[in-house]
Motif scaffolding. Structure first.
Motif, PDB file in Angstrom:
ATOM      1  N   ASN A   1      -8.991  12.842   3.745  1.00 35.46           N
ATOM      2  CA  ASN A   1      -7.815  13.618   4.153  1.00 35.46           C
ATOM      3  C   ASN A   1      -6.530  12.831   3.913  1.00 35.46           C
ATOM      4  O   ASN A   1      -5.444  13.407   3.867  1.00 35.46           O
ATOM      5  N   GLU A   2      -6.675  11.515   3.773  1.00 37.73           N
ATOM      6  CA  GLU A   2      -5.527  10.656   3.497  1.00 37.73           C
ATOM      7  C   GLU A   2      -5.137  10.658   2.025  1.00 37.73           C
ATOM      8  O   GLU A   2      -4.086  10.143   1.664  1.00 37.73           O
TER       9      GLU A   2
ATOM     10  N   ARG B   1     -11.374   2.459   2.575  1.00 34.96           N
ATOM     11  CA  ARG B   1     -10.815   3.678   3.161  1.00 34.96           C
ATOM     12  C   ARG B   1     -11.796   4.815   2.901  1.00 34.96           C
ATOM     13  O   ARG B   1     -12.193   5.063   1.762  1.00 34.96           O
TER      14      ARG B   1
ATOM     15  N   ILE C   1      -7.344  19.200  -0.016  1.00 41.11           N
ATOM     16  CA  ILE C   1      -6.995  17.870  -0.530  1.00 41.11           C
ATOM     17  C   ILE C   1      -6.569  17.952  -1.987  1.00 41.11           C
ATOM     18  O   ILE C   1      -5.560  17.358  -2.398  1.00 41.11           O
TER      19      ILE C   1
ATOM     20  N   SER D   1      -8.310  -0.623   0.715  1.00 33.69           N
ATOM     21  CA  SER D   1      -7.056  -0.684   1.461  1.00 33.69           C
ATOM     22  C   SER D   1      -6.945  -2.033   2.140  1.00 33.69           C
ATOM     23  O   SER D   1      -7.950  -2.707   2.392  1.00 33.69           O
TER      24      SER D   1
ATOM     25  N   LYS E   1       2.357   4.990  -1.466  1.00 31.89           N
ATOM     26  CA  LYS E   1       1.769   6.130  -2.162  1.00 31.89           C
ATOM     27  C   LYS E   1       1.930   5.888  -3.657  1.00 31.89           C
ATOM     28  O   LYS E   1       3.006   5.534  -4.130  1.00 31.89           O
TER      29      LYS E   1
ATOM     30  N   ASP F   1     -11.549   8.079   4.735  1.00 28.07           N
ATOM     31  CA  ASP F   1     -11.036   9.391   5.137  1.00 28.07           C
ATOM     32  C   ASP F   1     -10.274  10.018   3.972  1.00 28.07           C
ATOM     33  O   ASP F   1      -9.120   9.675   3.713  1.00 28.07           O
TER      34      ASP F   1
ATOM     35  N   ASP G   1       0.811  -1.219   0.000  1.00 29.09           N
ATOM     36  CA  ASP G   1       0.000   0.000   0.000  1.00 29.09           C
ATOM     37  C   ASP G   1       0.846   1.272   0.000  1.00 29.09           C
ATOM     38  O   ASP G   1       0.704   2.139   0.865  1.00 29.09           O
TER      39      ASP G   1
ATOM     40  N   ASN H   1      -1.735  11.760   0.939  1.00 31.57           N
ATOM     41  CA  ASN H   1      -0.680  10.888   1.462  1.00 31.57           C
ATOM     42  C   ASN H   1      -0.566   9.590   0.681  1.00 31.57           C
ATOM     43  O   ASN H   1       0.437   8.883   0.798  1.00 31.57           O
ATOM     44  N   LYS H   2      -1.599   9.276  -0.101  1.00 32.88           N
ATOM     45  CA  LYS H   2      -1.611   8.024  -0.840  1.00 32.88           C
ATOM     46  C   LYS H   2      -1.631   8.205  -2.351  1.00 32.88           C
ATOM     47  O   LYS H   2      -1.447   7.245  -3.102  1.00 32.88           O
TER      48      LYS H   2
ATOM     49  N   THR I   1      -2.744  17.206  -3.675  1.00 29.49           N
ATOM     50  CA  THR I   1      -2.659  16.002  -4.505  1.00 29.49           C
ATOM     51  C   THR I   1      -2.096  16.293  -5.891  1.00 29.49           C
ATOM     52  O   THR I   1      -1.331  15.493  -6.442  1.00 29.49           O
TER      53      THR I   1
ATOM     54  N   LYS J   1      -9.866   3.817  -2.267  1.00 29.01           N
ATOM     55  CA  LYS J   1     -10.841   3.380  -1.263  1.00 29.01           C
ATOM     56  C   LYS J   1     -10.607   1.945  -0.798  1.00 29.01           C
ATOM     57  O   LYS J   1     -11.039   1.571   0.294  1.00 29.01           O
TER      58      LYS J   1
END
Length: 862
Positions: free
Chosen positions: A328-329, A324, A368, A315, A81, A326, A79, A332-333, A372, A313
């Protein structure tokens, strides 16, 4: 003309292309015959060369499949980024040989095909170029995919699977004629359709606002069908994915509206939907505002973002798969890189998804989105910057126009708070350009909606932030956003694959093989700068490459050239700013000098120009006609003989570049200073042992730093000289015309019909352009260019000194690897760390893979 060494004899000793062990060769022969029999349903009695190519391609593809599945499993388990490189163009060229090189299979395949009584080069020539790009931007994207896989990044390329790529160019009576590039006519063995991941994309319709949010209703739906192509890294068992979308009409398209007798027409109208992925727009550095183009741009980002969010989504925590939720992540991904403004619609589309569908607060969604997305700019030419009419937006993408208006409103409030009362600045920075036809400035949208904005060479990035009409205001507002990422090229394709002789001399004889993954190691060659044996080896390889290309020209162009002459290349898109016209003036001047003193010892030259003109770019087409006209006169003048030849290389493309570039002595990079963003052809020539004659423009500046300016032929105005001219008395072509006799003579010959005796006024428009409307100041650099060409001629007479400069150039190429470029993107923009580690190799036996998939593999695409 004697034949050069065969590639078979040369390649079988080069370890950088893999070892041809007898077991490997035997397995490949079995697999080849199996595919010929079971996949193609042919035997050797009826099989054609194309059948043999497909059998070989499927054999090589077998070695990709296990690695491809294993790579996707590995990403799913770890998993990491993920990086999403969105581009409207991927100029991939051919896949077979590149795959063999990266999997270390080339020598084994070559030996197997040889033992089967077939010719590897003939089979490779059966593959169609995947020409899904116009030039530098699309080819850069292809190099980046290679480097991302070779550096172990969890990366994906997303684009459009154009049914027709960049047109095939024919030269008929000296003129460019376009033919459709039906590259999929015989099928594509490298792609895999993924209908299970088909996505709906909406157009037209209207918006409904209610307390519960905004809905986009009454829209027309087009389906995006993905086709996946494997992208192998260099010997690390990693195979990434390029996913290209094809437009399909839904089954009920228009059928609900048909009445008696309307069924046939309703089915025929499906083509209107599917036209979205029909053809690549053939414009380079020129914006063409057509509804179909905007449809293409939205189509690719809408489908891609659905795919990105679907993958985000899902994970994996331990042995469990969970959703997934959130967002806000997301930054980060997920990293989304916009390759120029063409995929700019990703910004309002991501906002639409987050706000309208996921019901996030605007400020949260905007944070976000900006964290991104990142944006790469590729040009400073104002005519190339995209500006879409608001009326078209409202018609085609009504919800996105509302979102862009809201982005602009909030952004201008922010600007006004920083610069109160500065209405001029607000007007310059607005995403909406006022005027008779209001337009959305897509570059401004990209800057505002991204956390990083980069140019593609240091001088280009400096010009971006220093020039008012480009990005100066934005830089002053948010300087932390702006970066430079100098372009690079993949050394796998552009050295190991296309120039095996040079790769052998470097690897086997001098510095080992590690340079293929670490091009900086070429600096070690400087230790051999005075080694007579090494100098001879480099010169010998160049001469072999020239001889081979001369044979190719004789076979395909029916032209005999002197392989001892200097091979002088200018190959790139035909455009005024690239100044093929300056090259034309040198051709004519050199011709006139030989005619004036025919008994003098002249350095023989073969000047080759190649490149395509956009079909609607009249001036570019006239430039091609002038080059062919000069060639008709020069090449048939008995006084000139083989001391000067002028050739236009028809249908210049990736595959022709791979043959031409290794043979080049001189590389022409002569754009007006401040107009070429970077260039990558200049790097390919440098790596393959050509010396550069060029202006201090684009990446030429950094090439001169790395190799030493004394090892290039630099001429002409610098950026500051151009700026001073524009700020002072301006550029007046007639001053140079009246002052420089040889320039006047050349222009008078063009104007008087010397090169077009049957049509004396044929080039009247070009003459008028150069004399009165030349934005790119050709005459201002003429004198310096001609003097520099004289230095080129003199040095070419001293082969040892010439080759020493060649070695300096090859040794200075380390910076221009796309591996270095991608490493910088990864660390400084995407927030991921490159890795040279390998993942475990799969067992390529089909039975093992089948069992492994059945027992343990999640869906291939997770």
């Amino acid at each position: 003309m004697s034949k050069p060494l065969s590639d078979h004899d040369r390649k079988k000793q080069i370890s950088v292309r893999g070892l041809a062990g007898p077991e490997n060769v035997a397995e490949l022969k079995v697999a080849f015959n199996r595919h010929l029999h079971f996949t193609l349903v042919k035997d050797r009695n009826v099989a054609t060369k194309r059948d043999y190519y497909f059998a070989l391609a499927n054999t090589v593809r077998d070695h990709l499949v296990g690695r491809w599945i294993r790579t996707q499993q590995y990403y799913y388990e770890k998993d990491p980024k993920r990086v999403y490189y969105i581009s409207l163009e991927f100029y991939m060229g051919r896949t077979l040989q590149n795959t063999m090189v990266n999997l270390a299979l080339e020598n084994a395949c070559d030996e197997a095909i040889y033992q089967l009584g077939l010719d590897m080069e003939e089979l490779e020539d059966m593959e169609e170029d995947a020409g899904l790009g116009n030039g530098g931007l699309g080819r850069l994207a292809a190099c980046f995919l290679d480097s991302m896989a070779s550096l172990g990044l969890a990366a994906y390329g997303y684009g459009i699977r154009y049914e027709f790529g960049i047109f095939n160019q024919k030269i008929v009576n000296g003129w460019q004629v376009e033919e459709a590039d039906d590259w999929l006519r015989y099928g594509n063995p490298w792609e895999k359709a993924r209908p299970e991941y088909m996505r709906p994309v909406k157009f037209y319709g209207r918006t409904e606002h209610s307390p519960s949010g905004v809905k986009w209703v009454d829209a027309q739906v087009v389906l995006a069908l993905p086709y996946d192509t494997p992208i192998p890294g260099y010997r690390n068992n990693i195979v990434n994915t390029m996913r290209l979308w094809s437009a399909k009409a839904p089954c009920d398209f228009n059928l609900k509206d048909f009445n008696v007798g309307g069924y046939i027409q309703a089915v025929l109208d499906r083509n209107l939907c599917e036209n979205i992925s029909r053809v690549l727009y053939p414009n380079d550095n020129f914006f063409e505002g057509k509804e179909l183009r905007l449809k293409q741009e939205y189509f690719v980002v809408a489908a891609t973002l659905q795919d990105i969010i679907r993958r985000f989504k899902v994970s994996k925590f331990g042995s469990r798969e969970i959703a997934r939720t959130d967002f806000n992540e997301l930054p980060n991904k997920v990293a989304i890189q916009l390759n120029d403004t063409h995929p700019a619609m990703a910004i309002p589309e991501l906002m639409r998804v987050l706000v309208d569908e996921e019901k996030l607060d605007w400020d949260v969604a905007w944070n976000i989105c900006t964290r991104t997305c990142a944006y790469t700019n590729h040009t400073v030419l104002p005519e190339a910057l995209e500006r879409w009419p608001i009326d078209l937006f409202h018609h085609l993408l009504p919800r996105h126009l509302e979102i862009i208006f809201e982005i602009n409103r909030r952004f201008l409030e922010f600007v006004a708070s920083k610069y109160p009362g500065d209405s001029d600045r607000l007007a310059r920075m607005s995403l909406i350009e006022e005027g008779p036809c209001k337009k959305v400035n897509m570059a401004h949208l990209c800057i505002v909606g991204s956390h990083a904005v980069n140019g593609v060479a240091r001088i280009h990035s400096e010009i971006l932030i220093a020039t008012l009409y480009v990005f100066k205001d934005f830089y002053e507002l948010e300087p932390h956003k702006f970066q430079n990422k100098t372009n690079g090229i993949t050394p796998r394709r552009w050295l190991v694959m296309c120039n095996p002789g040079l790769a052998e001399v470097i690897a086997e004889v001098r510095i080992g093989e590690d340079f293929v993954r670490d091009l900086d190691q070429l600096k070690k060659l400087l230790k051999f700068i005075n080694d007579d044996a090494f100098i001879r080896d480099i010169a010998k390889i160049k001469q072999e490459n020239k001889l081979k290309f001369a044979v190719h020209l004789e076979e395909h162009y029916k032209v005999k050239i002197n392989p001892q002459s200097m091979f002088d290349f200018q190959v790139k898109r035909i455009h005024e700013y690239k100044r093929q016209l300056l090259n034309c003036l040198h051709m004519i001047t050199y011709y006139n000098r030989i005619k004036k003193e025919p008994n003098k010892h002249w350095t023989p030259r073969t000047i080759m120009v190649g490149g395509k003109a956009a079909p609607g770019y009249h001036t570019a087409k006239m430039i091609i006609r002038l080059i062919t006209a000069i060639g008709e006169v020069v090449n048939n003048d008995p006084v000139i003989g083989d001391r000067l030849k002028v050739l236009f290389l028809e249908n210049y493309r990736v595959t022709l570049a791979e043959k031409a570039i290794p043979s080049a002595d001189l590389s022409e990079q002569i754009s007006t200073a401040g107009t070429e963003a970077s260039g990558t052809g200049n790097m390919k020539f440098m790596l393959n042992g050509a010396l550069t004659i060029g202006t201090m423009d684009g990446a030429n500046v950094e090439m001169a730093e790395e190799a030493g300016e004394e090892n290039l032929f630099i001429f002409g105005m610098r950026v500051e000289d151009v700026d001073a001219m524009d700020a002072g008395k301006g550029y007046h072509a007639t001053e140079y015309y009246n002052r420089i006799p040889e320039l006047k003579q050349a222009m008078d010959q063009i104007a008087g019909g010397f090169f077009s005796p049957k049509q004396p006024d044929l080039f009247k428009e070009l003459v008028d352009l150069l004399m009165h409307h030349d934005r790119f100041k050709v005459f201002a650099d003429y004198e310096s260019y001609i003097k520099c060409q004289e230095k080129v001629n003199e040095l070419y007479k001293k082969p040892k000194e010439w080759t020493k400069k060649v070695i300096h150039n090859i040794a200075g190429c380390g910076k221009f690897s796309s591996d270095r470029t991608i490493s910088q993107y990864a660390r400084e923009i995407w927030g991921v760390e490159p890795s040279l580690e390998k993942i475990p190799a799969p067992d390529d036996r089909c039975s093992f893979i089948a069992t492994h998939i059945e027992l343990t593999a999640p869906a291939h695409d997770k």
